[in-house]
Design a protein around this motif. Structure first.
Motif, mmCIF file in Angstrom:
data_model
loop_
_atom_site.group_PDB
_atom_site.id
_atom_site.type_symbol
_atom_site.label_atom_id
_atom_site.label_comp_id
_atom_site.label_asym_id
_atom_site.label_seq_id
_atom_site.Cartn_x
_atom_site.Cartn_y
_atom_site.Cartn_z
ATOM 1 N N LYS A 65 54.060 -16.263 54.612
ATOM 2 C CA LYS A 65 53.012 -16.014 53.620
ATOM 3 C C LYS A 65 53.052 -14.575 53.098
ATOM 4 O O LYS A 65 52.645 -14.315 51.966
ATOM 5 C CB LYS A 65 51.654 -16.341 54.217
ATOM 6 N N LEU A 66 53.533 -13.651 53.905
ATOM 7 C CA LEU A 66 53.610 -12.258 53.471
ATOM 8 C C LEU A 66 54.612 -12.055 52.343
ATOM 9 O O LEU A 66 54.511 -11.089 51.587
ATOM 10 C CB LEU A 66 53.964 -11.350 54.652
ATOM 11 N N ILE A 67 55.551 -12.963 52.201
ATOM 12 C CA ILE A 67 56.523 -12.859 51.116
ATOM 13 C C ILE A 67 55.822 -13.012 49.764
ATOM 14 O O ILE A 67 56.301 -12.511 48.754
ATOM 15 C CB ILE A 67 57.655 -13.889 51.302
ATOM 16 N N LEU A 68 54.645 -13.637 49.736
ATOM 17 C CA LEU A 68 53.880 -13.747 48.496
ATOM 18 C C LEU A 68 53.432 -12.382 47.984
ATOM 19 O O LEU A 68 53.022 -12.252 46.831
ATOM 20 C CB LEU A 68 52.669 -14.659 48.693
ATOM 21 N N GLY A 69 53.542 -11.366 48.814
ATOM 22 C CA GLY A 69 53.252 -10.001 48.380
ATOM 23 C C GLY A 69 54.154 -9.553 47.243
ATOM 24 O O GLY A 69 53.842 -8.599 46.537
ATOM 25 N N VAL A 70 55.253 -10.274 47.032
ATOM 26 C CA VAL A 70 56.146 -9.989 45.908
ATOM 27 C C VAL A 70 55.372 -10.117 44.600
ATOM 28 O O VAL A 70 55.636 -9.397 43.647
ATOM 29 C CB VAL A 70 57.356 -10.955 45.924
ATOM 30 N N TYR A 71 54.412 -11.019 44.550
ATOM 31 C CA TYR A 71 53.586 -11.169 43.356
ATOM 32 C C TYR A 71 52.427 -10.181 43.346
ATOM 33 O O TYR A 71 52.091 -9.610 42.314
ATOM 34 C CB TYR A 71 53.022 -12.592 43.263
ATOM 35 N N VAL A 72 51.798 -9.980 44.478
ATOM 36 C CA VAL A 72 50.560 -9.208 44.548
ATOM 37 C C VAL A 72 50.792 -7.713 44.337
ATOM 38 O O VAL A 72 50.085 -7.071 43.549
ATOM 39 C CB VAL A 72 49.847 -9.464 45.896
ATOM 40 N N VAL A 73 51.751 -7.141 45.024
ATOM 41 C CA VAL A 73 51.956 -5.690 44.994
ATOM 42 C C VAL A 73 52.327 -5.172 43.601
ATOM 43 O O VAL A 73 51.669 -4.251 43.099
ATOM 44 C CB VAL A 73 52.985 -5.257 46.065
ATOM 45 N N PRO A 74 53.329 -5.713 42.926
ATOM 46 C CA PRO A 74 53.662 -5.176 41.601
ATOM 47 C C PRO A 74 52.549 -5.359 40.571
ATOM 48 O O PRO A 74 52.293 -4.459 39.767
ATOM 49 C CB PRO A 74 54.905 -5.956 41.174
ATOM 50 N N VAL A 75 51.873 -6.500 40.596
ATOM 51 C CA VAL A 75 50.782 -6.732 39.643
ATOM 52 C C VAL A 75 49.650 -5.746 39.888
ATOM 53 O O VAL A 75 49.087 -5.176 38.948
ATOM 54 C CB VAL A 75 50.290 -8.191 39.731
ATOM 55 N N THR A 76 49.322 -5.504 41.150
ATOM 56 C CA THR A 76 48.276 -4.540 41.482
ATOM 57 C C THR A 76 48.667 -3.138 41.033
ATOM 58 O O THR A 76 47.846 -2.410 40.458
ATOM 59 C CB THR A 76 47.998 -4.556 42.994
ATOM 60 N N LEU A 77 49.908 -2.744 41.275
ATOM 61 C CA LEU A 77 50.359 -1.416 40.850
ATOM 62 C C LEU A 77 50.315 -1.259 39.337
ATOM 63 O O LEU A 77 49.906 -0.200 38.827
ATOM 64 C CB LEU A 77 51.767 -1.141 41.371
ATOM 65 N N ILE A 78 50.699 -2.274 38.612
ATOM 66 C CA ILE A 78 50.656 -2.204 37.146
ATOM 67 C C ILE A 78 49.222 -2.114 36.658
ATOM 68 O O ILE A 78 48.913 -1.330 35.741
ATOM 69 C CB ILE A 78 51.390 -3.411 36.519
ATOM 70 N N MET A 79 48.313 -2.878 37.271
ATOM 71 C CA MET A 79 46.905 -2.814 36.869
ATOM 72 C C MET A 79 46.322 -1.435 37.149
ATOM 73 O O MET A 79 45.595 -0.887 36.315
ATOM 74 C CB MET A 79 46.107 -3.896 37.590
ATOM 75 N N VAL A 80 46.633 -0.861 38.287
ATOM 76 C CA VAL A 80 46.137 0.480 38.625
ATOM 77 C C VAL A 80 46.720 1.509 37.661
ATOM 78 O O VAL A 80 46.000 2.396 37.173
ATOM 79 C CB VAL A 80 46.475 0.826 40.092
ATOM 80 N N LEU A 81 47.990 1.406 37.354
ATOM 81 C CA LEU A 81 48.635 2.321 36.423
ATOM 82 C C LEU A 81 48.004 2.235 35.043
ATOM 83 O O LEU A 81 47.696 3.257 34.409
ATOM 84 C CB LEU A 81 50.125 2.022 36.341
ATOM 85 N N ILE A 82 47.765 1.036 34.555
ATOM 86 C CA ILE A 82 47.115 0.861 33.244
ATOM 87 C C ILE A 82 45.709 1.436 33.260
ATOM 88 O O ILE A 82 45.295 2.113 32.316
ATOM 89 C CB ILE A 82 47.123 -0.628 32.833
ATOM 90 N N TYR A 83 44.975 1.191 34.318
ATOM 91 C CA TYR A 83 43.606 1.717 34.420
ATOM 92 C C TYR A 83 43.599 3.241 34.363
ATOM 93 O O TYR A 83 42.849 3.837 33.598
ATOM 94 C CB TYR A 83 42.954 1.225 35.703
ATOM 95 N N PHE A 84 44.432 3.891 35.164
ATOM 96 C CA PHE A 84 44.423 5.347 35.218
ATOM 97 C C PHE A 84 44.946 5.989 33.939
ATOM 98 O O PHE A 84 44.499 7.056 33.555
ATOM 99 C CB PHE A 84 45.181 5.868 36.444
ATOM 100 N N MET A 85 45.883 5.330 33.293
ATOM 101 C CA MET A 85 46.400 5.895 32.045
ATOM 102 C C MET A 85 45.401 5.767 30.906
ATOM 103 O O MET A 85 45.365 6.608 30.011
ATOM 104 C CB MET A 85 47.709 5.218 31.668
ATOM 105 N N ASN A 86 44.561 4.758 30.929
ATOM 106 C CA ASN A 86 43.606 4.540 29.842
ATOM 107 C C ASN A 86 42.250 5.137 30.081
ATOM 108 O O ASN A 86 41.563 5.498 29.119
ATOM 109 C CB ASN A 86 43.457 3.031 29.566
ATOM 110 N N PHE A 87 41.816 5.243 31.312
ATOM 111 C CA PHE A 87 40.438 5.650 31.585
ATOM 112 C C PHE A 87 40.307 6.953 32.363
ATOM 113 O O PHE A 87 39.212 7.361 32.695
ATOM 114 C CB PHE A 87 39.703 4.530 32.321
ATOM 115 N N HIS A 88 41.397 7.616 32.671
ATOM 116 C CA HIS A 88 41.302 8.917 33.368
ATOM 117 C C HIS A 88 42.180 9.915 32.716
ATOM 118 O O HIS A 88 43.154 9.934 32.287
ATOM 119 C CB HIS A 88 41.672 8.776 34.857
#
Length: 88
Positions: A65-88
């Motif tokens: 089940k931890l292999i599903l982190g392949v989906y979770v980690v990159p999507v989370t990093l992209i969302m955080v990157l977009i948030y910080f670039m637009n709102f900070h």
């Protein structure tokens, strides 16, 4: 908007390929460990049935089940990157 949909589509395809490759690799490593354990312990009986049972146990394991982190980690990093670039 179209660019974001294209990014999400291509990203999903790339992450799916990575997930499939990792799943096959992890399963083959587990199979190798089961075969080595069979040989090291000198077990008797049906080797293929024992290995198949071990792989079925692996399919329900946390490691699988931890292999599903392949989906979770990159999507989370992209969302955080977009948030910080637009709102900070």
């Amino acid at each position: 908007m179209f660019a974001m949909l294209r990014l999400m589509g291509i990203g999903f395809i790339v992450l799916s390929v990575i997930y499939i490759c990792l799943s096959f690799y992890s399963r083959s490593v587990r199979r190798g460990k089961l075969e080595a354990q069979w040989d090291d312990e000198g077990m008797t009986g049906d080797r293929d049935a024992w290995i198949d049972q071990g792989l079925q146990d692996y399919d329900g394991s946390l490691r699988r089940k931890l292999i599903l982190g392949v989906y979770v980690v990159p999507v989370t990093l992209i969302m955080v990157l977009i948030y910080f670039m637009n709102f900070h």
